[in-house]
Design a protein around this motif. Structure first.
Motif, PDB file in Angstrom:
ATOM      1  N   ARG A  79       0.834  -1.207   0.000  1.00  0.00           N
ATOM      2  CA  ARG A  79       0.000   0.000   0.000  1.00  0.00           C
ATOM      3  C   ARG A  79       0.864   1.250   0.000  1.00  0.00           C
ATOM      4  O   ARG A  79       0.569   2.225  -0.707  1.00  0.00           O
ATOM      5  CB  ARG A  79      -0.922  -0.015   1.219  1.00  0.00           C
ATOM      6  CG  ARG A  79      -1.919   1.130   1.270  1.00  0.00           C
ATOM      7  CD  ARG A  79      -2.982   0.845   2.325  1.00  0.00           C
ATOM      8  NE  ARG A  79      -3.916   1.944   2.434  1.00  0.00           N
ATOM      9  CZ  ARG A  79      -3.770   2.956   3.275  1.00  0.00           C
ATOM     10  NH1 ARG A  79      -2.725   2.999   4.090  1.00  0.00           N
ATOM     11  NH2 ARG A  79      -4.666   3.918   3.320  1.00  0.00           N
ATOM     12  N   ARG A  80       1.947   1.247   0.776  1.00  0.00           N
ATOM     13  CA  ARG A  80       2.824   2.416   0.829  1.00  0.00           C
ATOM     14  C   ARG A  80       3.553   2.611  -0.493  1.00  0.00           C
ATOM     15  O   ARG A  80       3.673   3.740  -0.971  1.00  0.00           O
ATOM     16  CB  ARG A  80       3.829   2.268   1.983  1.00  0.00           C
ATOM     17  CG  ARG A  80       4.868   3.393   2.058  1.00  0.00           C
ATOM     18  CD  ARG A  80       4.206   4.749   2.163  1.00  0.00           C
ATOM     19  NE  ARG A  80       5.174   5.833   2.208  1.00  0.00           N
ATOM     20  CZ  ARG A  80       4.917   7.090   1.865  1.00  0.00           C
ATOM     21  NH1 ARG A  80       3.704   7.435   1.429  1.00  0.00           N
ATOM     22  NH2 ARG A  80       5.851   8.014   1.954  1.00  0.00           N
ATOM     23  N   SER A  81       4.037   1.536  -1.102  1.00  0.00           N
ATOM     24  CA  SER A  81       4.738   1.695  -2.383  1.00  0.00           C
ATOM     25  C   SER A  81       3.787   2.182  -3.464  1.00  0.00           C
ATOM     26  O   SER A  81       4.174   2.932  -4.365  1.00  0.00           O
ATOM     27  CB  SER A  81       5.421   0.395  -2.802  1.00  0.00           C
ATOM     28  OG  SER A  81       4.495  -0.628  -3.081  1.00  0.00           O
ATOM     29  N   ALA A  82       2.485   1.789  -3.358  1.00  0.00           N
ATOM     30  CA  ALA A  82       1.500   2.276  -4.327  1.00  0.00           C
ATOM     31  C   ALA A  82       1.200   3.752  -4.129  1.00  0.00           C
ATOM     32  O   ALA A  82       0.757   4.432  -5.063  1.00  0.00           O
ATOM     33  CB  ALA A  82       0.216   1.462  -4.225  1.00  0.00           C
ATOM     34  N   GLN A  83       1.418   4.258  -2.922  1.00  0.00           N
ATOM     35  CA  GLN A  83       1.283   5.696  -2.701  1.00  0.00           C
ATOM     36  C   GLN A  83       2.449   6.471  -3.287  1.00  0.00           C
ATOM     37  O   GLN A  83       2.309   7.632  -3.657  1.00  0.00           O
ATOM     38  CB  GLN A  83       1.161   5.975  -1.205  1.00  0.00           C
ATOM     39  CG  GLN A  83      -0.128   5.471  -0.576  1.00  0.00           C
ATOM     40  CD  GLN A  83      -0.111   5.574   0.933  1.00  0.00           C
ATOM     41  OE1 GLN A  83       0.902   5.908   1.538  1.00  0.00           O
ATOM     42  NE2 GLN A  83      -1.248   5.295   1.569  1.00  0.00           N
ATOM     43  N   LEU A  84       3.600   5.814  -3.384  1.00  0.00           N
ATOM     44  CA  LEU A  84       4.808   6.472  -3.901  1.00  0.00           C
ATOM     45  C   LEU A  84       4.936   6.369  -5.414  1.00  0.00           C
ATOM     46  O   LEU A  84       5.436   7.287  -6.063  1.00  0.00           O
ATOM     47  CB  LEU A  84       6.058   5.864  -3.250  1.00  0.00           C
ATOM     48  CG  LEU A  84       6.281   6.146  -1.770  1.00  0.00           C
ATOM     49  CD1 LEU A  84       7.472   5.341  -1.264  1.00  0.00           C
ATOM     50  CD2 LEU A  84       6.508   7.630  -1.531  1.00  0.00           C
ATOM     51  N   VAL A  85       4.520   5.231  -5.982  1.00  0.00           N
ATOM     52  CA  VAL A  85       4.750   4.952  -7.407  1.00  0.00           C
ATOM     53  C   VAL A  85       3.431   4.629  -8.087  1.00  0.00           C
ATOM     54  O   VAL A  85       2.695   3.727  -7.655  1.00  0.00           O
ATOM     55  CB  VAL A  85       5.720   3.764  -7.595  1.00  0.00           C
ATOM     56  CG1 VAL A  85       5.907   3.471  -9.085  1.00  0.00           C
ATOM     57  CG2 VAL A  85       7.065   4.044  -6.933  1.00  0.00           C
ATOM     58  N   ALA A  86       3.127   5.352  -9.146  1.00  0.00           N
ATOM     59  CA  ALA A  86       1.970   5.044  -9.998  1.00  0.00           C
ATOM     60  C   ALA A  86       2.475   4.611 -11.360  1.00  0.00           C
ATOM     61  O   ALA A  86       3.529   5.059 -11.824  1.00  0.00           O
ATOM     62  CB  ALA A  86       1.057   6.260 -10.132  1.00  0.00           C
ATOM     63  N   ALA A  87       1.705   3.740 -12.005  1.00  0.00           N
ATOM     64  CA  ALA A  87       2.133   3.191 -13.288  1.00  0.00           C
ATOM     65  C   ALA A  87       1.004   3.240 -14.304  1.00  0.00           C
ATOM     66  O   ALA A  87      -0.157   2.985 -13.978  1.00  0.00           O
ATOM     67  CB  ALA A  87       2.607   1.753 -13.118  1.00  0.00           C
ATOM     68  N   MET A  88       1.386   3.560 -15.525  1.00  0.00           N
ATOM     69  CA  MET A  88       0.494   3.399 -16.671  1.00  0.00           C
ATOM     70  C   MET A  88       1.161   2.387 -17.576  1.00  0.00           C
ATOM     71  O   MET A  88       2.226   2.641 -18.133  1.00  0.00           O
ATOM     72  CB  MET A  88       0.305   4.728 -17.399  1.00  0.00           C
ATOM     73  CG  MET A  88      -0.564   4.624 -18.639  1.00  0.00           C
ATOM     74  SD  MET A  88      -0.719   6.245 -19.443  1.00  0.00           S
ATOM     75  CE  MET A  88      -1.466   5.749 -21.000  1.00  0.00           C
ATOM     76  N   THR A  89       0.561   1.202 -17.693  1.00  0.00           N
ATOM     77  CA  THR A  89       1.215   0.079 -18.352  1.00  0.00           C
ATOM     78  C   THR A  89       0.526  -0.285 -19.653  1.00  0.00           C
ATOM     79  O   THR A  89      -0.597   0.129 -19.935  1.00  0.00           O
ATOM     80  CB  THR A  89       1.207  -1.152 -17.424  1.00  0.00           C
ATOM     81  OG1 THR A  89      -0.131  -1.664 -17.334  1.00  0.00           O
ATOM     82  CG2 THR A  89       1.707  -0.793 -16.028  1.00  0.00           C
ATOM     83  N   GLN A  90       1.206  -1.121 -20.430  1.00  0.00           N
ATOM     84  CA  GLN A  90       0.588  -1.636 -21.649  1.00  0.00           C
ATOM     85  C   GLN A  90      -0.526  -2.617 -21.321  1.00  0.00           C
ATOM     86  O   GLN A  90      -1.419  -2.846 -22.134  1.00  0.00           O
ATOM     87  CB  GLN A  90       1.641  -2.342 -22.509  1.00  0.00           C
ATOM     88  CG  GLN A  90       2.712  -1.426 -23.067  1.00  0.00           C
ATOM     89  CD  GLN A  90       3.619  -2.152 -24.036  1.00  0.00           C
ATOM     90  OE1 GLN A  90       3.163  -2.687 -25.041  1.00  0.00           O
ATOM     91  NE2 GLN A  90       4.912  -2.169 -23.738  1.00  0.00           N
ATOM     92  N   GLU A  91      -0.465  -3.210 -20.108  1.00  0.00           N
ATOM     93  CA  GLU A  91      -1.471  -4.198 -19.714  1.00  0.00           C
ATOM     94  C   GLU A  91      -2.624  -3.559 -18.954  1.00  0.00           C
ATOM     95  O   GLU A  91      -3.440  -4.258 -18.343  1.00  0.00           O
ATOM     96  CB  GLU A  91      -0.827  -5.267 -18.822  1.00  0.00           C
ATOM     97  CG  GLU A  91       0.293  -6.044 -19.479  1.00  0.00           C
ATOM     98  CD  GLU A  91       1.638  -5.345 -19.360  1.00  0.00           C
ATOM     99  OE1 GLU A  91       1.728  -4.346 -18.611  1.00  0.00           O
ATOM    100  OE2 GLU A  91       2.584  -5.779 -20.025  1.00  0.00           O
ATOM    101  N   GLY A  92      -2.709  -2.220 -18.969  1.00  0.00           N
ATOM    102  CA  GLY A  92      -3.669  -1.535 -18.121  1.00  0.00           C
ATOM    103  C   GLY A  92      -5.055  -1.399 -18.718  1.00  0.00           C
ATOM    104  O   GLY A  92      -5.789  -0.482 -18.363  1.00  0.00           O
ATOM    105  N   ALA A  93      -5.428  -2.309 -19.614  1.00  0.00           N
ATOM    106  CA  ALA A  93      -6.748  -2.215 -20.241  1.00  0.00           C
ATOM    107  C   ALA A  93      -7.856  -2.408 -19.212  1.00  0.00           C
ATOM    108  O   ALA A  93      -7.695  -3.116 -18.221  1.00  0.00           O
ATOM    109  CB  ALA A  93      -6.875  -3.268 -21.346  1.00  0.00           C
ATOM    110  N   VAL A  94      -8.987  -1.764 -19.460  1.00  0.00           N
ATOM    111  CA  VAL A  94     -10.166  -1.909 -18.607  1.00  0.00           C
ATOM    112  C   VAL A  94     -11.185  -2.737 -19.372  1.00  0.00           C
ATOM    113  O   VAL A  94     -11.670  -2.336 -20.428  1.00  0.00           O
ATOM    114  CB  VAL A  94     -10.756  -0.532 -18.250  1.00  0.00           C
ATOM    115  CG1 VAL A  94     -12.004  -0.703 -17.400  1.00  0.00           C
ATOM    116  CG2 VAL A  94      -9.718   0.312 -17.527  1.00  0.00           C
TER     117      VAL A  94
END
Length: 257
Positions: free
Chosen positions: A72-87
């Motif tokens: 949870r803490r690392s997700a607060q520090l680092v955000a990612a936009m990935t090629q696999e990020g399809a919805v």
């Protein structure tokens, strides 16, 4: 905060996907990763956002080794936009963007008025506010790209990693997105295939080939015809952009023998 990749190696089934990669992204800098397909660019990003555990080496944000932090803490520090990020589910745009607040919420906690304001502001910046109530499955590829970037930005991270964020975007939105990254103040590591866009948008560039970092420096230091020929096998001439002075490549197209 600084992002430091220190001696990262990734070995899978005896194959080295990354070999001793060391790279620093200074606080507030935009650093690009470029290289041929299969050179290890996406692998490096996966180590940063903890989708992949490196075989050796560390990833640090500021003084923190990310692997030692709660997820949870690392997700607060680092955000990612990935090629696999399809919805794949037909959420509305505003619902998808609001998911970026998840690392800051507990359980089913509702968004505060301040968090809703953050979502609205970011959607406005990315020109998707008018799409707020549309289902994401009804959007074009470029519109979805901007929705996924908005989701990452509302996370309010210290570090943003992006894997080919300009895919599916028209020229206007490519330029707007990269201009936004430069002015946003985040520490950014971004994979780009377009070397001219990388030269125009990045403070520094790292070049990967066969999992190794073969060059790193400013665009003027890295984007040279010699390197492009050696790493990509393409002949190119170098010119300076008439307005910015950034190095730009003119490729030589030769017919197959």
């Amino acid at each position: 905060m600084d992002l430091v990749l220190d001696g990262l190696s990734v070995v899978t089934d005896g194959e080295h996907l990354l070999r001793d990669l060391s790279l620093k992204v200074g606080s507030g800098q935009v650093v690009g990763l470029v290289g041929p397909n299969g050179s290890g660019k996406s692998t490096a990003l996966r180590c940063v956002y903890r989708a992949l555990r490196p075989s050796s080496g560390t990833v640090r944000v500021g003084a923190d080794d990310l692997s030692r932090l709660p997820v949870r803490r690392s997700a607060q520090l680092v955000a990612a936009m990935t090629q696999e990020g399809a919805v794949d589910l037909d959420f509305t745009v505003e619902e998808v963007v609001a998911l970026g607040r998840t690392p800051h919420l507990r359980g089913n906690q509702a968004l505060s008025s301040r968090e809703r304001e953050v979502c609205e502001r970011v959607m406005g910046l990315l020109d998707i506010g008018h799409l707020a109530h549309r289902g994401v499955l009804t959007l074009s590829g470029g519109e979805r790209q901007r929705v996924l970037l908005a989701r990452a930005l509302v996370q309010e991270p210290e570090v943003l990693v992006l894997d080919e964020p300009t895919n599916h975007l028209d020229v206007r939105h490519q330029i707007e997105l990269l201009s936004l990254l430069r002015g946003y103040g985040l520490t950014v590591l971004v994979v780009l295939h377009d070397l001219n866009l990388a030269a125009a948008a990045c403070d520094r560039i790292g070049v990967l080939s066969q999992g190794r970092l073969v060059a790193a420096g400013t665009p003027a230091e890295v984007i040279t015809p010699e390197l492009v020929d050696r790493v990509f096998g393409v002949k190119a001439s170098l010119v300076a952009h008439p307005l910015t002075g950034a190095p730009q490549l003119l490729y030589s197209l030769t017919p197959p023998a």
